[in-house]
Design an enzyme around this catalytic site. Sequence first.
Site, mmCIF file in Angstrom:
data_model
loop_
_atom_site.group_PDB
_atom_site.id
_atom_site.type_symbol
_atom_site.label_atom_id
_atom_site.label_comp_id
_atom_site.label_asym_id
_atom_site.label_seq_id
_atom_site.Cartn_x
_atom_site.Cartn_y
_atom_site.Cartn_z
ATOM 1 C CG LEU D 228 -23.109 64.284 -29.935
ATOM 2 C CD1 LEU D 228 -21.799 64.607 -29.276
ATOM 3 C CD2 LEU D 228 -24.130 65.368 -29.712
ATOM 4 C CG ASP D 229 -23.470 60.984 -27.706
ATOM 5 O OD1 ASP D 229 -22.366 60.851 -27.170
ATOM 6 O OD2 ASP D 229 -24.293 61.841 -27.372
ATOM 7 C CD GLU D 230 -25.781 57.778 -33.653
ATOM 8 O OE1 GLU D 230 -25.683 56.719 -34.297
ATOM 9 O OE2 GLU D 230 -26.718 58.023 -32.879
#
Lengths: 285, 285, 285, 285
Positions: D228-230
């Site tokens: 996530l979001d990486e």
Amino acid sequence: MSLPRNHWVLTFVCADLPGIVHAVSGAVVESGGNITESQQFSSSDTGRFFMRLQVESEAGREVFEAALAPVVERYAMDWRLDTVGRPLRTLVLGSTAAHCVNDLLFRRRAGQLPVEIPLVLSNHGVLRDLAGFYDVPFESLPVTSPESKAAFERRVLEVVEEHDIELVVLARYMQIVSPELCERLAGRMINIHHSFLPGFKGANPYKQAHARGVKLIGATAHFVTSDLDEGPIIEQNVVRVDHTRTPAELVAIGQDEESRTLTTAVTWFAEHRVLLDGARTIIFR
Amino acid sequence: MSLPRNHWVLTFVCADLPGIVHAVSGAVVESGGNITESQQFSSSDTGRFFMRLQVESEAGREVFEAALAPVVERYAMDWRLDTVGRPLRTLVLGSTAAHCVNDLLFRRRAGQLPVEIPLVLSNHGVLRDLAGFYDVPFESLPVTSPESKAAFERRVLEVVEEHDIELVVLARYMQIVSPELCERLAGRMINIHHSFLPGFKGANPYKQAHARGVKLIGATAHFVTSDLDEGPIIEQNVVRVDHTRTPAELVAIGQDEESRTLTTAVTWFAEHRVLLDGARTIIFR
Amino acid sequence: MSLPRNHWVLTFVCADLPGIVHAVSGAVVESGGNITESQQFSSSDTGRFFMRLQVESEAGREVFEAALAPVVERYAMDWRLDTVGRPLRTLVLGSTAAHCVNDLLFRRRAGQLPVEIPLVLSNHGVLRDLAGFYDVPFESLPVTSPESKAAFERRVLEVVEEHDIELVVLARYMQIVSPELCERLAGRMINIHHSFLPGFKGANPYKQAHARGVKLIGATAHFVTSDLDEGPIIEQNVVRVDHTRTPAELVAIGQDEESRTLTTAVTWFAEHRVLLDGARTIIFR
Amino acid sequence: MSLPRNHWVLTFVCADLPGIVHAVSGAVVESGGNITESQQFSSSDTGRFFMRLQVESEAGREVFEAALAPVVERYAMDWRLDTVGRPLRTLVLGSTAAHCVNDLLFRRRAGQLPVEIPLVLSNHGVLRDLAGFYDVPFESLPVTSPESKAAFERRVLEVVEEHDIELVVLARYMQIVSPELCERLAGRMINIHHSFLPGFKGANPYKQAHARGVKLIGATAHFVTSDLDEGPIIEQNVVRVDHTRTPAELVAIGQDEESRTLTTAVTWFAEHRVLLDGARTIIFR
């Protein structure tokens, strides 16, 4: 046993024709080189082609030059071959303001600026201690008359000759350079100039900028031409200011922009990243 | 039971004398107000004093005005009292370019721009659908001759009268405004203008900027005065560009800067954050 | 005959109550002062009120303090009265990196940074010549064990005592400061820290940032608290980078941001523009 | 009579070996092409070579492919050949926030964004009118349970299939995407995420950023991965804020950064300027 690797930087400028990249890359392959960085640009303004390469190779300069010779001739190229990271022989001209000279000398010592500076030449003596701290020779010659100005410029050319200077940096030198010197050093003399939106003509531009309430002030590094402050632009920066700033504060803020903008322009020039396309520059960052 | 609280915004401009802040804050205390935001500035250029306050109070406008009346008289103040967040009555003048008008209308609908727009008036019809989507009335009047231009400007003044317009925004209106209209709407007409370092005079500045290889392009929002593009600056922005950009790309990049710079200037004006100090602006952000 | 004018800077922090501005400005009027700069802020987070004034006055400090005493008592204020431009007594802690120390010392000499620096204290000797060039005393004490670290921190406190130090600057000191020292110097010790989007934990953040391909790198100046690198933020800057940058180049770019961010934070602190509101700072620029 | 010119864009990714540029440029010469833009990069992290070319040629696609086939095979290249300016088939996923969707649709209509958008698919209905104004089909499917979420994602894949979608843009879609969908759309699904210095975990990051007094807020556009979001970062921007900003104002400022950052990332992707190098992106601007 592996041979030592050379790391070359090459720039090419010529009329834009088909096949240039293929021809150049063929010469690189032939001399056993490996391209580590490559940029090119075709100018639709002037019809000229610009290329910058970094190449790792076990081959020496002669092998390389031999491989490139037919390409260079065929396309009638202006070209350069240099070693990556070789310090550029640079003459710094200063006056009384320390900020740009300090920034250049500090970064050179810190290993962030690939130049060697055989001399700081100034029309005042105040920067002598600064140069001394950084172990850079310093010389001052007053400029107070047409004769002393001519003498100063002759000394510039002597130093350029003597040290085979590749770049002259006007680090807030603050004197108008004669058309003759501009001509002699065309394409290798860089100046730093404050910049405002809108621009201001005449004396004390920071005071004018204050009076007009500008919200951005900055600096422009450019090649020196005989058309004062109108040479090809290399780099520009601005910062935001507001109505509370006094003219003196605007000057301090402007000096920071001047320092970092000039240092950036010198770095790019020393790395052969700045090429001229008529009145504008190609910057291969 | 707590009474409803009013949230007032006040601006004061007068000659800079001792005791102003004390007198104003005394009137605020007297009318039961609490200061939630306060900015002031003494201009050493003009000797004038500028102040902006936001005040929460249960008192109504009359109580407030009565408390302030003696202060305002004593210091011969230009002053305003308004409600925080009240939408400013704004007339938008457009032409063919959509970017600035779209940005204003989108943000107004999103609740980020405290204006109401009773009309978009344009010298072309192409923005009609855009205005319609945002439920804003639209009117077009061609400007093709001195007579039709005069008619357009008469219509502007009619709309200003009819809707008690407080701000006229030239959102890429692209026509020179007559000195008479400048005079009539002095201090409440804002224009957006592209900006370059250095500046360029004459036609097609983006092409000139390209030819000169500028590294920064931007926009300036300013009050309109009869001295073309030379009115007091409200806001400026720039972005970085390089040699690969075509003139068409420079235009697109410049339009983004125009939109955001104009919208910012309108927001500040609508919030009574922009005050005039001779040829420059005080911006109480 | 006109008396010499004093230029005072005052800061006030207290619970937010009606009438504060009126009371303070009344005391200023009473002591014959004229407000030249004023900023205030009411924190809805903590319910506290913050104010910074600059006041010109012929009155001396005693007259001023007498006029303010009842106001300060009535509102239970934390307050300060200082002379505008008085150099702040500042201790610089360094290690091996020169960039931040050089920037501080250069600007102090250039008259752009209102501090006096009685000592640069370092856990290495490499900055001795730099300090010497700027005529600043230098001392080094190795930190190689818990004992030598404790000795270093005792020396910090001795110097703070001896020179009545008002600000301790960690100019890339690179050692974790003990909770005791953080406590003793709370609110007057500033650190500079690299910053990335997203943040990276652990060793060699520039290498991590390179691996992740971040497009912005920067620096944060903050107060030191025992919660490592988590103290209230004073200033932040970033610059754009791209995929061609090596980790070493990212380090050089980051160092520039560190220098300018730390110098800005120190300047604001020395001008009493930085006030604490719980976990965050109020910056009266 | 001159034949119509085609303008091709090509990307190549392969293991970094000597002779690649020469081989590719040879194929271009052979098919009568002229290189108008060229960028390359050798990743020392992964040992991979990346190249992007724009080529003008009278030759059609078959001629071009035939000339390149042996090169592509020899170096085991991942490669693409496309027409410059061809609109990319793009699916936009939205939710309730209008700012990113509005920016994408406005710029597409203005001819500044080379995409076609056969559908805006949303888990809410509020963006229907906006899509309608821009003549883009709109569909909403509530996501309120694991089942409805699975149905939504099935619909995404149907649309991807049906319209041969090349890019999925999460324009503030605000739902966690399942690992399966991430996997299916790896390298062609872009998300926009707010960004702070330092980063904040958990709910309401703008409130956290306010509480901590951050001075910069921004946005990051990145590829979506199951982490996530990486995912690999494509573009980042920040703007300066100060202590006077409420959490609501930080949200508005952040939304502007989100819009422009996402639009920039989509533009670069559509122009085949974004290549993946492990966990990071190569951006050929």
